[in-house]
Enzyme design. Structure first.
Site, mmCIF file in Angstrom:
data_model
loop_
_atom_site.group_PDB
_atom_site.id
_atom_site.type_symbol
_atom_site.label_atom_id
_atom_site.label_comp_id
_atom_site.label_asym_id
_atom_site.label_seq_id
_atom_site.Cartn_x
_atom_site.Cartn_y
_atom_site.Cartn_z
ATOM 1 N N TYR A 56 8.547 11.707 -17.445
ATOM 2 C CA TYR A 56 9.706 12.067 -18.276
ATOM 3 C C TYR A 56 10.269 10.811 -18.939
ATOM 4 O O TYR A 56 10.512 10.799 -20.152
ATOM 5 C CB TYR A 56 10.761 12.777 -17.422
ATOM 6 C CG TYR A 56 11.966 13.246 -18.209
ATOM 7 C CD1 TYR A 56 11.941 14.452 -18.901
ATOM 8 C CD2 TYR A 56 13.134 12.484 -18.265
ATOM 9 C CE1 TYR A 56 13.046 14.894 -19.642
ATOM 10 C CE2 TYR A 56 14.241 12.906 -18.991
ATOM 11 C CZ TYR A 56 14.197 14.111 -19.678
ATOM 12 O OH TYR A 56 15.282 14.533 -20.404
ATOM 13 N N VAL B 30 6.423 24.343 -29.718
ATOM 14 C CA VAL B 30 6.321 23.070 -30.450
ATOM 15 C C VAL B 30 5.029 22.319 -30.138
ATOM 16 O O VAL B 30 4.669 21.389 -30.865
ATOM 17 C CB VAL B 30 7.541 22.132 -30.197
ATOM 18 C CG1 VAL B 30 8.803 22.698 -30.820
ATOM 19 C CG2 VAL B 30 7.705 21.824 -28.718
ATOM 20 N N SER C 86 8.010 9.589 -21.625
ATOM 21 C CA SER C 86 8.042 10.449 -22.825
ATOM 22 C C SER C 86 9.277 10.150 -23.672
ATOM 23 O O SER C 86 9.223 10.167 -24.908
ATOM 24 C CB SER C 86 8.001 11.940 -22.433
ATOM 25 O OG SER C 86 9.241 12.384 -21.892
ATOM 26 N N SER D 16 16.696 10.178 -24.301
ATOM 27 C CA SER D 16 17.494 10.320 -23.082
ATOM 28 C C SER D 16 17.828 8.924 -22.590
ATOM 29 O O SER D 16 17.129 7.958 -22.924
ATOM 30 C CB SER D 16 16.671 11.043 -22.001
ATOM 31 O OG SER D 16 17.318 10.947 -20.739
HETATM 32 N N1 LIG Z 1 20.236 18.085 -19.688
HETATM 33 C C1 LIG Z 1 20.219 16.770 -19.629
HETATM 34 O O1 LIG Z 1 20.795 16.157 -18.715
HETATM 35 C C2 LIG Z 1 19.498 15.961 -20.682
HETATM 36 C C3 LIG Z 1 19.707 14.578 -20.694
HETATM 37 C C4 LIG Z 1 19.060 13.808 -21.646
HETATM 38 C C5 LIG Z 1 18.220 14.400 -22.557
HETATM 39 N N2 LIG Z 1 18.022 15.752 -22.522
HETATM 40 C C6 LIG Z 1 17.080 16.307 -23.491
HETATM 41 O O2 LIG Z 1 17.757 17.212 -24.344
HETATM 42 C C7 LIG Z 1 16.872 18.253 -24.774
HETATM 43 C C8 LIG Z 1 17.484 19.615 -24.468
HETATM 44 O O3 LIG Z 1 17.768 19.668 -23.078
HETATM 45 P P1 LIG Z 1 18.591 20.864 -22.387
HETATM 46 O O4 LIG Z 1 19.267 20.241 -21.218
HETATM 47 O O5 LIG Z 1 19.358 21.605 -23.389
HETATM 48 O O6 LIG Z 1 17.335 21.719 -21.837
HETATM 49 P P2 LIG Z 1 17.174 23.310 -21.548
HETATM 50 O O7 LIG Z 1 16.037 23.401 -20.600
HETATM 51 O O8 LIG Z 1 18.459 23.918 -21.181
HETATM 52 O O9 LIG Z 1 16.723 23.857 -22.977
HETATM 53 C C9 LIG Z 1 15.492 23.493 -23.546
HETATM 54 C C10 LIG Z 1 15.097 24.531 -24.578
HETATM 55 O O10 LIG Z 1 13.814 24.137 -25.123
HETATM 56 C C11 LIG Z 1 12.961 25.276 -25.128
HETATM 57 N N3 LIG Z 1 11.567 24.860 -25.041
HETATM 58 C C12 LIG Z 1 10.912 24.358 -23.960
HETATM 59 N N4 LIG Z 1 9.620 24.166 -24.255
HETATM 60 C C13 LIG Z 1 9.454 24.546 -25.542
HETATM 61 C C14 LIG Z 1 8.344 24.586 -26.404
HETATM 62 N N5 LIG Z 1 7.115 24.205 -25.983
HETATM 63 N N6 LIG Z 1 8.513 25.021 -27.677
HETATM 64 C C15 LIG Z 1 9.743 25.425 -28.109
HETATM 65 N N7 LIG Z 1 10.840 25.418 -27.320
HETATM 66 C C16 LIG Z 1 10.682 24.995 -26.052
HETATM 67 C C17 LIG Z 1 13.387 26.095 -23.916
HETATM 68 O O11 LIG Z 1 12.951 27.444 -24.004
HETATM 69 C C18 LIG Z 1 14.905 25.931 -23.976
HETATM 70 O O12 LIG Z 1 15.507 26.902 -24.803
HETATM 71 C C19 LIG Z 1 15.554 17.976 -24.055
HETATM 72 O O13 LIG Z 1 14.679 17.268 -24.920
HETATM 73 C C20 LIG Z 1 15.968 17.119 -22.891
HETATM 74 O O14 LIG Z 1 14.907 16.325 -22.402
HETATM 75 C C21 LIG Z 1 18.653 16.545 -21.617
#
Ligand SMILES: NC(=O)c1ccc[n+]([C@@H]2O[C@H](COP(=O)([O-])OP(=O)(O)OC[C@H]3O[C@@H](n4cnc5c(N)ncnc54)[C@H](O)[C@@H]3O)[C@@H](O)[C@H]2O)c1
Length: 259
Positions: free
Chosen positions: A154, A63, A157, A141
């Protein structure tokens, strides 16, 4: 089947919240473009979408590359002819105390979590404007609403995602496009494993102690599941949320009750 005949792109849908979202949108009737950095995981999610009876296309996408984003849109339109929904889910996490945050750390977080959300949206907008309809949901988030001592980039962002959501909602309301974001709390995914590992190293606890302490802070008394997030994203993407735009919806078990 509220999303029947609709087409959704979900970035970072190779695992975690992104995969759960792709599957929930598919269950509601949407065909799904899985735009993901890791090809094998993208294919696995696409197979799971097909298993619930919808069409799926895995597109290996970084992305942060505008070239990849243009190819993602081109392939989505070539395969399915329209784009109704974009879920900006891809994201990364890194921890460091403010005095140890490097420029490389800052740029890596901002490029994926904030800048790419804007340019993925910009890439998809023309196809939505042409049909005068669209729903965009981005992953902010709770970190975008509060401060944190140990992951300032973070948090910044995710605050940027909330801000961009409001500006994009205003800019494209007249085009029939709604733009919202969600603010999850402590979701048990691979990212949470990284959060607990990195923050426990800084705060001198074990990852298990760290997670137990965080769980104890949640008013609803449990960690968040990917489905908790996917359900609300799917709602925001659906016609049920037709009068909602520019919103940052907390899905966090009651952790943040302001703003
Ligand atoms: N897990 C949490 O507690 C939490 C809380 C709040 C927000 N979020 C947000 O939710 C979203 C998903 O989080 P998650 O916990 O499922 O994370 P995760 O790390 O399990 O999954 C993230 C996915 O994004 C992909 N990714 C990373 N960089 C990329 C890139 N440059 N291009 C394309 N794909 C890419 C990874 O390969 C992975 O499949 C994120 O934006 C995260 O910041 C997560």
């Amino acid at each position: 089947m509220e999303l029947q005949e609709q087409v959704a792109i979900v970035t970072g849908a190779g695992r975690g919240i992104g995969r759960a979202t792709a599957l929930e949108l598919a269950r509601m009737g949407a065909d799904v473009v899985v735009a993901e950095l890791e090809g094998a995981n993208a294919e696995l999610t696409a197979d799971q979408v097909r298993a619930v009876g919808r069409r799926a296309l895995a597109v290996v996408t970084d992305v942060t590359s505008r070239k990849d984003l243009a190819a993602m849109v081109e392939q989505a339109l070539a395969a399915f002819g329209r784009i109704d929904i974009l879920v900006n889910n891809a994201g990364i996490y890194r921890a460091a105390v403010p005095l140890e945050i490097t420029e490389e750390h800052w740029d890596a977080i901002m490029n994926i979590n904030a800048k790419a959300v804007f340019f993925a949206t910009q890439a998809v907008l023309p196809a939505m404007i042409a049909r005068k309809r669209g729903a965009i949901v981005s992953l902010a988030s709770m970190a975008g609403k509060v401060g944190s001592a140990n992951n300032l980039p973070y948090n910044a962002s995710k605050a940027a995602v909330i801000s961009m959501t409001k500006s994009l909602a205003l800019a494209h309301a007249a085009d029939g496009i709604r733009v919202n974001c969600v603010c999850p709390g402590f979701v048990e995914t691979d990212m949470w494993t990284a959060v607990s590992r990195e923050l426990s190293a800084i705060t001198g606890r074990s990852p298990e102690q760290f997670t137990a302490q965080r769980r104890a802070q949640v008013p609803l008394g449990r960690m968040e599941r990917v489905e908790d997030v996917a359900n609300v994203i799917a709602f925001l993407a659906s016609p049920r949320a037709d009068y909602m735009t520019g919103q940052a919806i907390s899905i966090d078990g009651g952790l943040v009750m302001h703003g």
